[in-house]
Structure formats: C-alpha cells, structure tokens
Design an enzyme around this catalytic site. Structure first.
Site, short mmCIF file in Angstrom:
data_model
loop_
_atom_site.label_atom_id
_atom_site.label_comp_id
_atom_site.label_asym_id
_atom_site.label_seq_id
_atom_site.Cartn_x
_atom_site.Cartn_y
_atom_site.Cartn_z
N HIS A 177 -6.88 4.80 -8.62
CA HIS A 177 -6.83 5.00 -7.18
C HIS A 177 -6.63 6.47 -6.83
O HIS A 177 -7.49 7.10 -6.24
CB HIS A 177 -5.74 4.14 -6.53
CG HIS A 177 -5.88 4.07 -5.04
ND1 HIS A 177 -5.51 5.12 -4.22
CD2 HIS A 177 -6.39 3.11 -4.24
CE1 HIS A 177 -5.79 4.78 -2.97
NE2 HIS A 177 -6.31 3.57 -2.95
N GLU B 282 -9.51 8.32 -4.67
CA GLU B 282 -8.91 9.09 -3.57
C GLU B 282 -8.08 10.27 -4.06
O GLU B 282 -7.35 10.88 -3.28
CB GLU B 282 -8.04 8.17 -2.69
CG GLU B 282 -8.86 7.19 -1.86
CD GLU B 282 -8.00 6.22 -1.05
OE1 GLU B 282 -6.84 6.57 -0.74
OE2 GLU B 282 -8.49 5.13 -0.75
N HIS C 278 -11.89 -1.49 -3.19
CA HIS C 278 -12.37 -0.29 -3.89
C HIS C 278 -13.32 -0.66 -5.03
O HIS C 278 -14.34 0.00 -5.23
CB HIS C 278 -11.19 0.49 -4.47
CG HIS C 278 -10.42 1.26 -3.44
ND1 HIS C 278 -11.02 2.14 -2.56
CD2 HIS C 278 -9.10 1.28 -3.14
CE1 HIS C 278 -10.09 2.66 -1.77
NE2 HIS C 278 -8.92 2.16 -2.09
CO CO Z 1 -7.15 2.84 -1.20
#
Ligand code: CO
Length: 306
Positions: A184, A215, A247
C-alpha cells in the site's frame, strides 16, 4: 555432614522438591486458565466493502479462533466510510471504541488489540492513538490492554512472510519470470523505510520478486524501469495487503489503462493476476498471531522505568 546423614536426608529433600514443584505448577495452571476465560482479542483492520475480499478476513478470523480458543474474538474496522457502507447493507462491523465497549460488557479483563496492518504506518499510529484515548476515557475498565504490532517489522517477520508468499506463488519460475507485489504505502514516506527493508529481505530470498507501492514513495514507474532492465517477460501480480480489495481489483489487476497489469502489458510483458489477500496465504496469519501472543505493550500502564 557425613555421607550417611546425607543419604538419610535425601528422600526428605526429594519429597520437598516434588511438593514445591507441584505447588508451583498448579499455581501457574490455575492463573493461566483464569486469565484465558476473561481474555478478549480485538482484530483491527481498515475494513473492506468488497464481498470478494472477505475470504481473507474469514481466514484470519478462523486462524485466530483456533489460536485463542478461550478468548472472545471481535472485529473492528477503522474506516468510517466502509462501516457506513456495510451498515447500509445490513452488515454491521463496529469501530475500535465499540469493540472495546463490547468486550468490557462481556466481562473481558485482558484485551489483546491486534493490528492487521501490514506495516506500521499512518493507520497503525491512528489505531494506537484511538486505543489510548479510549483507555483514558474509561480508566480501570481493563486489567491490561496489549497492543499487537503490524505484520512486518522485524527481519524474522519479513522472512516468514516472504517464505509463505513465495511458496504460495508456486515452484521454480523461469529466468524471465517475476512475482510483482503491490504494497500500500503512503504519502510522506510513512513506513517507507520499513517497506525498503521488507523489499530487500524478499529480494534476497528470491531475485525474481519485485515490489512497489500504490500510494507510497516507490511507485509503478520505478517498478517498470526495473522490470525492463531485468528483461522480465512474464509477471505474476499480487497484493501485499491483508485482503484483495479495491486496490488489488482496480489499481493492480483492473482493465483500465493505468492499472499495473495494463502497464506491464503495454511494455510487452505477459501478466497473470493473483487476487488473494495475505490473510489467505497459508502461514502469514501465524505471524500476526505470534505478535498477538508476544505483545508486552500494555497500554494501560506506564512503560517500565529503566
Ligand atoms: Co488505499
């Protein structure tokens, strides 16, 4: 004392020793079982509203129930948006405070709050803050509240998870093959160095593992450059996340032009996408369970003076 006297005393000494041991062992067993009856585990995740992502949550739930058979086990989702979405569908999962209140109501005295985060980033900090504020608002409600750390912090954690993920990805792959893992990550590099450490341990285990974040600091651009430099032809993409939720299904394996799978294909690679969350990969939950068992961070007490 001469030898004869010692021999005469020996049986008495042995008896004493046996009695002391029996008392000690019985004491330990009694306190252990009393402790387990009023023990609770609060499993804390960001949450997901993607029904297909649920098998990972269910696997975590099953494994924790097996590991803590006498404890009351509850879930908390930290995302308000997801909790609202689920409530609208009639599927209610509470937040951290609701979970703690419920455990207290059920007579739990010792709580193990287990973070189901993958790395100690922003969400984990928020979890710790929420638990501390809740303890402050309800002093004396629990005898102890242990905080279990996220999945990946130590080298041993990373090695265990790397072995589990690689075993699950299956057998020896060819020279031009790669496993690509999407972590992530987050802005401002929160846990950015933990990610880099984890990446190094995974790569040491198998040079055909590549990692980037959706991210975080290391993105798809860095990943593509590395894959091209290594002349990779076939990639297996999978999430390094608790669940294969939004995601994994969109940013990683989705049909849009900017998904990681599409960008790999645009660069001439063949792709397969594994939509499996870490919770479903055999062996991974053992690491979270170990963190829950080993936690000595009791948030109701001052740190030990040193
Ligand atoms: Co997220």
């Amino acid at each position: 004392m001469n030898r004869n006297n010692l021999f005469r005393l020996l049986p008495a000494l042995l008896l004493l020793l046996a009695l002391a041991c029996a008392a000690g062992c019985a004491g330990r067993h009694a306190s252990a079982s009393a402790g387990q009856q009023d023990e609770g585990v609060l499993l804390v995740a960001f949450g997901t509203s993607v029904p297909e992502a649920m098998p990972a949550m269910e696997a975590v739930d099953r494994d924790f129930r097996k590991a803590f058979p006498d404890a009351k086990i509850l879930w908390a989702y930290t995302s308000q948006i997801i909790r609202k979405k689920l409530a609208d569908q009639g599927k209610k999962t509470g937040g951290i405070s609701e979970g703690l209140a419920r455990l207290a109501k059920d007579g739990v005295k010792v709580v193990r709050v287990q973070s189901l985060h993958v790395m100690p980033g922003e969400e984990f900090s928020a979890l710790e803050r929420a638990v501390l504020l809740d303890i402050k608002a309800h002093p004396g409600r629990f005898d102890a509240v242990y905080l279990g750390r996220p999945l990946l912090e130590s080298r041993a954690d990373a090695e265990a998870v790397a072995s589990a993920v690689l075993k699950d990805a299956g057998g020896v792959r060819g020279k031009r093959d790669a496993v690509v893992l999407m972590a992530h990550g987050q802005e401002h590099g929160r846990a950015g160095l933990v990610f880099e450490g984890v990446r190094r341990v995974f790569t040491e285990k198998d040079g055909r593992v590549f990692m980037a974040t959706v991210e975080g600091e290391r993105g798809i651009g860095d990943l593509l450059a590395e894959l091209k430099a290594r002349k990779v032809q076939n990639v297996r993409l999978q999430p390094l996340m608790l669940v294969a939720g939004d995601h994994a299904r969109n940013d990683l394996g989705g049909d849009e032009d900017d998904s990681w799978a599409s960008q790999c294909r645009k660069n001439g690679m063949r792709t397969t996408v594994s939509l499996k969350g870490l919770g479903e990969v055999p062996g991974v939950n053992d690491v979270w369970i170990r963190h829950a068992r080993e936690s000595r961070d009791d948030l109701t007490k001052e740190p030990k003076k040193k």
